[in-house]
Every structure is written in structure tokens, then in C-alpha cells.
Design a protein around this motif. Structure first.
Motif, PDB file in Angstrom:
ATOM      1  N   ARG A   1      18.112 -37.995  67.036  1.00  0.00           N
ATOM      2  CA  ARG A   1      18.482 -37.435  68.385  1.00  0.00           C
ATOM      3  C   ARG A   1      19.265 -36.259  68.236  1.00  0.00           C
ATOM      4  O   ARG A   1      19.766 -35.793  67.082  1.00  0.00           O
ATOM      5  N   PRO A   2      19.044 -35.387  69.429  1.00  0.00           N
ATOM      6  CA  PRO A   2      19.459 -33.804  69.059  1.00  0.00           C
ATOM      7  C   PRO A   2      21.113 -33.903  68.853  1.00  0.00           C
ATOM      8  O   PRO A   2      21.530 -32.940  68.098  1.00  0.00           O
ATOM      9  N   GLY A   3      21.916 -34.618  69.487  1.00  0.00           N
ATOM     10  CA  GLY A   3      23.153 -34.752  69.146  1.00  0.00           C
ATOM     11  C   GLY A   3      23.991 -33.453  69.615  1.00  0.00           C
ATOM     12  O   GLY A   3      25.176 -33.362  69.154  1.00  0.00           O
ATOM     13  N   LEU A   4      23.513 -32.785  70.589  1.00  0.00           N
ATOM     14  CA  LEU A   4      24.099 -31.437  70.878  1.00  0.00           C
ATOM     15  C   LEU A   4      25.092 -31.633  71.979  1.00  0.00           C
ATOM     16  O   LEU A   4      25.736 -30.600  72.509  1.00  0.00           O
ATOM     17  N   ASP A   5      25.451 -32.677  72.421  1.00  0.00           N
ATOM     18  CA  ASP A   5      26.284 -32.882  73.446  1.00  0.00           C
ATOM     19  C   ASP A   5      27.841 -33.221  72.646  1.00  0.00           C
ATOM     20  O   ASP A   5      28.841 -33.173  73.195  1.00  0.00           O
ATOM     21  N   ALA A   6      27.824 -33.312  71.165  1.00  0.00           N
ATOM     22  CA  ALA A   6      29.022 -33.261  70.713  1.00  0.00           C
ATOM     23  C   ALA A   6      29.861 -32.032  70.592  1.00  0.00           C
ATOM     24  O   ALA A   6      29.292 -30.870  70.568  1.00  0.00           O
ATOM     25  N   PRO A   7      31.144 -31.991  70.818  1.00  0.00           N
ATOM     26  CA  PRO A   7      31.862 -30.577  71.160  1.00  0.00           C
ATOM     27  C   PRO A   7      31.801 -29.583  70.012  1.00  0.00           C
ATOM     28  O   PRO A   7      31.532 -28.540  70.180  1.00  0.00           O
ATOM     29  N   LEU A   8      31.743 -30.066  68.830  1.00  0.00           N
ATOM     30  CA  LEU A   8      31.275 -29.207  67.566  1.00  0.00           C
ATOM     31  C   LEU A   8      30.065 -28.489  67.915  1.00  0.00           C
ATOM     32  O   LEU A   8      29.807 -27.456  67.623  1.00  0.00           O
ATOM     33  N   ALA A   9      29.088 -29.554  68.216  1.00  0.00           N
ATOM     34  CA  ALA A   9      27.680 -28.876  68.552  1.00  0.00           C
ATOM     35  C   ALA A   9      27.818 -27.798  69.474  1.00  0.00           C
ATOM     36  O   ALA A   9      26.907 -26.754  69.304  1.00  0.00           O
ATOM     37  N   GLN A  10      28.455 -28.134  70.523  1.00  0.00           N
ATOM     38  CA  GLN A  10      28.481 -27.084  71.737  1.00  0.00           C
ATOM     39  C   GLN A  10      29.089 -25.649  71.099  1.00  0.00           C
ATOM     40  O   GLN A  10      28.618 -24.730  71.470  1.00  0.00           O
ATOM     41  N   GLU A  11      30.081 -25.682  70.393  1.00  0.00           N
ATOM     42  CA  GLU A  11      30.786 -24.608  70.134  1.00  0.00           C
ATOM     43  C   GLU A  11      29.883 -23.861  68.857  1.00  0.00           C
ATOM     44  O   GLU A  11      29.901 -22.611  69.031  1.00  0.00           O
TER      45      GLU A  11
ATOM     46  N   PRO B   1      19.042 -23.995  72.107  1.00  0.00           N
ATOM     47  CA  PRO B   1      18.345 -25.204  71.237  1.00  0.00           C
ATOM     48  C   PRO B   1      16.846 -25.409  71.798  1.00  0.00           C
ATOM     49  O   PRO B   1      16.693 -25.325  72.846  1.00  0.00           O
ATOM     50  N   ARG B   2      16.111 -25.812  70.608  1.00  0.00           N
ATOM     51  CA  ARG B   2      15.012 -26.407  70.813  1.00  0.00           C
ATOM     52  C   ARG B   2      14.695 -27.558  70.016  1.00  0.00           C
ATOM     53  O   ARG B   2      15.601 -27.734  69.098  1.00  0.00           O
ATOM     54  N   PRO B   3      13.616 -28.089  70.401  1.00  0.00           N
ATOM     55  CA  PRO B   3      13.154 -29.352  69.401  1.00  0.00           C
ATOM     56  C   PRO B   3      12.584 -29.123  68.043  1.00  0.00           C
ATOM     57  O   PRO B   3      11.979 -28.166  68.008  1.00  0.00           O
ATOM     58  N   LYS B   4      13.040 -30.031  67.105  1.00  0.00           N
ATOM     59  CA  LYS B   4      12.307 -30.089  65.910  1.00  0.00           C
ATOM     60  C   LYS B   4      11.089 -30.929  65.889  1.00  0.00           C
ATOM     61  O   LYS B   4      11.257 -32.128  66.053  1.00  0.00           O
ATOM     62  N   TYR B   5      10.026 -30.435  65.814  1.00  0.00           N
ATOM     63  CA  TYR B   5       8.893 -31.232  65.858  1.00  0.00           C
ATOM     64  C   TYR B   5       8.426 -32.148  64.464  1.00  0.00           C
ATOM     65  O   TYR B   5       8.142 -33.242  64.459  1.00  0.00           O
TER      66      TYR B   5
ATOM     67  N   ALA C   1      21.187 -41.143  61.169  1.00  0.00           N
ATOM     68  CA  ALA C   1      21.282 -42.516  60.999  1.00  0.00           C
ATOM     69  C   ALA C   1      22.729 -43.020  60.588  1.00  0.00           C
ATOM     70  O   ALA C   1      23.003 -44.250  60.952  1.00  0.00           O
ATOM     71  N   LEU C   2      23.597 -41.997  60.020  1.00  0.00           N
ATOM     72  CA  LEU C   2      24.835 -42.540  59.925  1.00  0.00           C
ATOM     73  C   LEU C   2      26.096 -42.009  60.765  1.00  0.00           C
ATOM     74  O   LEU C   2      26.934 -42.279  60.678  1.00  0.00           O
ATOM     75  N   GLY C   3      25.242 -41.682  62.008  1.00  0.00           N
ATOM     76  CA  GLY C   3      26.196 -41.549  63.124  1.00  0.00           C
ATOM     77  C   GLY C   3      26.800 -39.984  63.288  1.00  0.00           C
ATOM     78  O   GLY C   3      27.675 -39.637  63.967  1.00  0.00           O
ATOM     79  N   VAL C   4      26.218 -39.206  62.372  1.00  0.00           N
ATOM     80  CA  VAL C   4      26.566 -38.122  62.418  1.00  0.00           C
ATOM     81  C   VAL C   4      25.612 -36.935  62.917  1.00  0.00           C
ATOM     82  O   VAL C   4      24.331 -36.780  62.584  1.00  0.00           O
ATOM     83  N   PRO C   5      25.827 -36.167  64.078  1.00  0.00           N
ATOM     84  CA  PRO C   5      24.785 -35.234  64.761  1.00  0.00           C
ATOM     85  C   PRO C   5      24.508 -34.173  63.931  1.00  0.00           C
ATOM     86  O   PRO C   5      25.116 -33.557  63.318  1.00  0.00           O
ATOM     87  N   ALA C   6      23.210 -33.851  64.060  1.00  0.00           N
ATOM     88  CA  ALA C   6      22.568 -32.704  62.972  1.00  0.00           C
ATOM     89  C   ALA C   6      21.732 -31.758  63.789  1.00  0.00           C
ATOM     90  O   ALA C   6      20.853 -32.538  64.402  1.00  0.00           O
TER      91      ALA C   6
END
Length: 358
Positions: free
Chosen positions: A283-293, A302-306, A316-321
Motif C-alpha cells: 500500500r502507498p503508506g503516504l499518509d505517514a507523517p514522514l512520508a508527507q514531509e 505521488p504516483r502508483p508503482k505498477y 509487510a513489516l509495517g514500514v510504509p515505503a
């Protein structure tokens, strides 16, 4: 052993790294050179597992970011050593690995050497065997031996993204759809049953299939279900008793692997289906504060990766990437692989600005 000079500009460092052959399985020379350089940096704690190198700061920051890139390439085909070319008035570095993904690795190595006090703690990972079976992937091995090294609040993979940010990735499934028949002499075909003919409905379902566009957290992922290989036949005068159609399903990260497998089995209901490989998306995980910064600092939409990338391992480890690196992914593995010099510099500037902002 060739020596890397991490004081070089990131484009010059790209040229040097690309000229060190590191086809999957032959990464040792480059891994040795990377290990030699980063081990000499006092601000980094360095760990090596085979040809995977991990270097991390231990500054006691409240947050940690993992930044990773693979050092292997697909086989060379007359496109090493690198050379400088110009396309439509723009400067490029041409050669194997320039896009996938040594330009990204060059940026990472330069920043790892120069950023002694980043705003967050950083774990840098340079790993081997990305371009081959997942079981050989350096991250797979590292996750077994040192899973704690993957800890982080956000991760960035330097896969080519045209210098844009691509969130998450599609999942990937491969399956074999089989039809069975009875062998016979082709002069007496009515005695047997032709397994290749029986595969016609499989191909019809694929031709009629309409892939979905799936919105996930604001990004639209494009799915796909396609035949990628077909096998059948015994001899020029024998009715075949087996036909295998290999299909590839790229599925949105909103589906888990169970849903993806069920979908493929529904599409080919009535046929024998064997799933031979499956990997969850991210999943994009772009809602994470660090991601927004991060998005704000690099000024990216941001765009999707196909395609599937190793961001899925972190997800899978819970780390947005996310994926963020120089180079056009359409030119990855291409014999005319080339990266714009300006993109290398822009990605370096973007990461530097984010990692040093207060």
C-alpha cells in the motif's frame, strides 16, 4: 579491487559504479568496494552479510528511515563501459545499470558519506541478487539473519521512477493453467484428444478479460492478467496430451495474496490451476507523517508503482515505503539503458534537502 571515491559528484560516481561489472551472482567486486568505503566512515555502523552492505547512523533521533538500493544488474549486452550521450539536447549517461539502479545507489552512497548528522537516523542498505529469484535476494537473507536492521518509520527504495515518487506497488502472481488430452498419431487424430486445442477457452478468457483500475489511498493502480508463456507438444506427428499456459496477474495492493489467488482460480474455473509464485503488493503508506514531509521536501506528486519492487518487503513489516530514484523505468533492462544527468542531480538534491531540513 577498484576503489570508489565518494567525494565524486553523483553522476561521476554513477559512471564508476556502472563500469564495475556486477551482474547478479557477480556482485562481490562492487560489494567489496562499497564495504571498503563505508567502513572508513566514523559516523556509520557497518554490517555485511554476503554481498549486502548495511550502514546506519546511531544518533538517537526520534525517527529512523531506511534507504535501500540493489547493486546487481541484469546481464550486460555490449552496453558497458558507460558513455556520455546527448538526446534532444539533454545529457545522459548510457550503459547497463544506469537506470536499474546504480544511479540511485550512487546518490545514496554520496549522501551516506556526507550526511554525518541527518535530521533522522538513517539505515542505508545496498543489497545483492535483486534481479533473480526472490529466495536469493539479499534482503531475504538479511531478514532471516538480522531482522532488526529493517526497523524504521519510513523506507525509500531507489528504484527508477523518473525522479518522481511512486507509492507502494502492485502484487505479482504467476500461475500455470493446464489442459490434458490423450496422445495419438496425428494421422489418426480422432483416436486421441488434443490438449492444445483444449487450451483455446483459456486464451479466450484472457482475451476477453478486462483489467481493473483500483484506487488505493488516492493512487490508482492498473491491474493486468496476461499469458506470458505457452508450452505443449511432443513431436510433429503426435497429438499432444498436455498444454500449459503460464499467466501473470498484477494485482492492486488492496488485494491480499489470498484474494488474488481466488480471483485467478475464478477466471479459470473448470481448469487445473497451479500457482507457482506469488508476492503481495504494498500500500502507498503516504499518509505517514514522514512520508508527507518527504513529499513536500522533494516537491513531488505521488504516483502508483505498477511493477513489483522490494518496497513490498518493508510494507509487510509495517514500514510504509516508496520508490524514488533517477531513470525511466521503461529503459530498465533495455539495451539502450540511459539516465539523464539532471535527474541524478535532482534526486540527490531532493533527498539531501529532506534529510537535512530542520
Amino acid at each position: 579491487m577498484p576503489s570508489l571515491d565518494l567525494s565524486l559528484s553523483s553522476p561521476d560516481l554513477t559512471r564508476v559504479i556502472c563500469d564495475i561489472r556486477s551482474v547478479s551472482g557477480e556482485e562481490k567486486t562492487l560489494a567489496d568496494a562499497v564495504f571498503e568505503q563505508v567502513s572508513a566512515l566514523d559516523h556509520l555502523e557497518v554490517y555485511r552479510d554476503g554481498d549486502t552492505i548495511v550502514a546506519r547512523t546511531q544518533l538517537g533521533r526520534a525517527q529512523r528511515v531506511v534507504i535501500a538500493g540493489h547493486i546487481d544488474t541484469v546481464p550486460v549486452n555490449g552496453n558497458v563501459p558507460t558513455r556520455d550521450i546527448e538526446v534532444a539536447g539533454e545529457a545522459y549517461i548510457w550503459g547497463r545499470g544506469t537506470v536499474d539502479m546504480k544511479a540511485g545507489v550512487a546518490v545514496q552512497l554520496k549522501l551516506a558519506a556526507e550526511l554525518t548528522a541527518p535530521r533522522v537516523d538513517v539505515t542505508w542498505m545496498w543489497y545483492d541478487h535483486e534481479e533473480v529469484d526472490a529466495d536469493l535476494n539479499g534482503l531475504t537473507r538479511l531478514a532471516r539473519s538480522r531482522p532488526g536492521l529493517f526497523a524504521g518509520d519510513f523506507a525509500i527504495l531507489g528504484e527508477p521512477s523518473n525522479g518522481e515518487v511512486e507509492g507502494g506497488c502492485n502484487g505479482n502472481l504467476r500461475a500455470v493453467v493446464r489442459t490434458h488430452g490423450v496422445r495419438a498419431h496425428s494421422a489418426r487424430a480422432w483416436i486421441g484428444e488434443n490438449a492444445i486445442h483444449k487450451a483455446a477457452p483459456v486464451l479466450s478468457r484472457l482475451a476477453e478479460y478486462r483489467p481493473q483500475d483500483v484506487a488505493v489511498e488516492g493512487l490508482v493502480y492498473r491491474e493486468g492478467l496476461n499469458a506470458v508463456r505457452i508450452r505443449g507438444g511432443v513431436a510433429g506427428n503426435v497429438i499432444p496430451d498436455l498444454c500449459e499456459v503460464e499467466v501473470n496477474y498484477r494485482f492492486a495492493p488492496s488485494r491480499d495474496v489470498g484474494e488474488a489467488e481466488r480471483h485467478v482460480r475464478e477466471v479459470f474455473a473448470g481448469f487445473e490451476v497451479e500457482v507457482v509464485d506469488i508476492a503481495a503488493g504494498a500500500r502507498p503508506g503516504l499518509d505517514a507523517p514522514l512520508a508527507q514531509e518527504f513529499l513536500e521536501a522533494v516537491g513531488a506528486e505521488p504516483r502508483p508503482k505498477y511493477g513489483w519492487t522490494d518496497v513490498a518487503r518493508f510494507s509487510a513489516l509495517g514500514v510504509p515505503a516508496v520508490n524514488y530514484g533517477p531513470g525511466d523505468p521503461h529503459l530498465a533492462h533495455h539495451d539502450e539503458e540511459r539516465v539523464p544527468v539532471a535527474q541524478i542531480e535532482a534526486v540527490e538534491q531532493g533527498l539531501r534537502a529532506w534529510l537535512t531540513s530542520s
